[in-house]
Scaffold this active site. Sequence first.
Site, short mmCIF file in Angstrom:
data_model
loop_
_atom_site.label_atom_id
_atom_site.label_comp_id
_atom_site.label_asym_id
_atom_site.label_seq_id
_atom_site.Cartn_x
_atom_site.Cartn_y
_atom_site.Cartn_z
N CYS A 390 2.26 -42.60 17.16
CA CYS A 390 2.22 -41.48 18.05
C CYS A 390 3.24 -40.47 17.78
O CYS A 390 4.39 -40.75 18.09
CB CYS A 390 1.84 -41.62 19.56
N CYS A 393 5.24 -39.74 21.08
CA CYS A 393 6.02 -40.95 21.50
C CYS A 393 7.56 -40.87 20.54
O CYS A 393 8.41 -41.07 21.41
CB CYS A 393 5.37 -41.91 21.47
#
Length: 470
Positions: A390, A393
């Site tokens: 991600c 993230c």
Amino acid sequence: MALAINVSSSSSSAISTSSFPSSELKVSAPRIGSLRLSDRVNVSTASLSLSGKRSSSVKPLNVQSIAKESFVPSQAASMVTSEVTEKLDVVEMEDFEELAKSLETASPLEIMDKALEKFGNDIAIAFSGAEDVALIEYAYLTGRPYRVFSLDTGRLNPETYRLFDTVEKHYGIRIEYMFPDAVEVQALVRNKGLFSFYEDGHQECCRIRKVRPLRRALKGLRAWITGQRKDQSPGTRSEIPVVQVDPVFEGLDGGAGSLVKWNPVANVEGNDVWNFLRTMDVPVNTLHAAGYVSIGCEPCTRAVLPGQHEREGRWWWEDAKAKECGLHKGNIKESSNGNATANVNGTSSTVADIFKSENVVSLSRQGIENLMKLENRKEAWIVVLYAPWCPFCQAMEASFDELADKLGGSGVKVAKFRADGDQKEFAKRELQLGSFPTILVFPKNSSRPIKYPSEKRDVDSLTSFLNLVR
């Protein structure tokens, strides 16, 4: 922008500005009607005036109407000699992986020139109404004829429509607009309403309003040019080459390998693109000044906060893995365990784990279940539910590791739990996972975790929230 130009009929010319490395681009091209593709434009920084309207003695071959599910070739295209046909036959057999390697260090201008030289009227620039307007400027600077198309979904921002009009007038072109099928849009809206994507995801709406019109457009081309950059989405675009055989869509000849995809700014940082746009006084979408970085349809686009990744402004209610609308779906590939991997020309590489500070505790499924069961903890916990692929993230990794180091020995435990793949449904059901990353605080005297509600994930913001609820 007023631009003083010198037109030469020689087969080569130098194009140089302070925005990119100077290079000598040599071409040999056939005559199209009374226009010779080798008629080049010499541009120097001394001849630039950063105001007014673009003018060019080289008329782009832009098509103004669309019919029969694909682009209508321009009248000039029918006059292309057999020499061009023979050239395209050679291009189809070319090893584009090798070509990508040879152009890896080339400037966007050189790559654009090579693309237009090879494909002539069978290639077009995909323009979304954002900073990819840089592609049009590069095409203009080559002095070659070029085509531009755009997908009008019917849900774009008013500012984007105004930019389309400004760009057409600035460059003296006509953008070739593609529209969704009215019957399909009508059925979707009548059955699910105007904002169904907030409830069941954006893929169905994007498929109708964007992917299918794009597919129709590309069936009339042999190549297309996109504004993809490696830094736009670390999880899905970090390895895109400057040129590749399109892994998803088909071109004019049909079948796998019939379409080539060019990404001239793949290796360019976003800041450098903006420096180029400012230097050349290129018209841009006014939404950028309001904090919008990545711009799509109005209901699915919003401004981002300082420090947030640009793709966080798109489909913010969904997992980051889904943040490709389908136009560049070939960038994403699912591995056997359900985790996303970067995909480049059919190859994949698993993304490395993140949050590696020694003060970050890595929780297993059993570990976080035990943490949930504790009603009177000795210490408060702050836990990030994440997926290593991600980009959002990845963007907060440094601040979360810094938070862990800051809180070491303070009575607060900092932990991570990988919540993708097989753990995703559990995390949705038990841990309030909505999208990645999700941050939870487990107070000392409460079994129920408290979800961090903000997208500001810097150390100070996380610390302030933790102090309020710990």
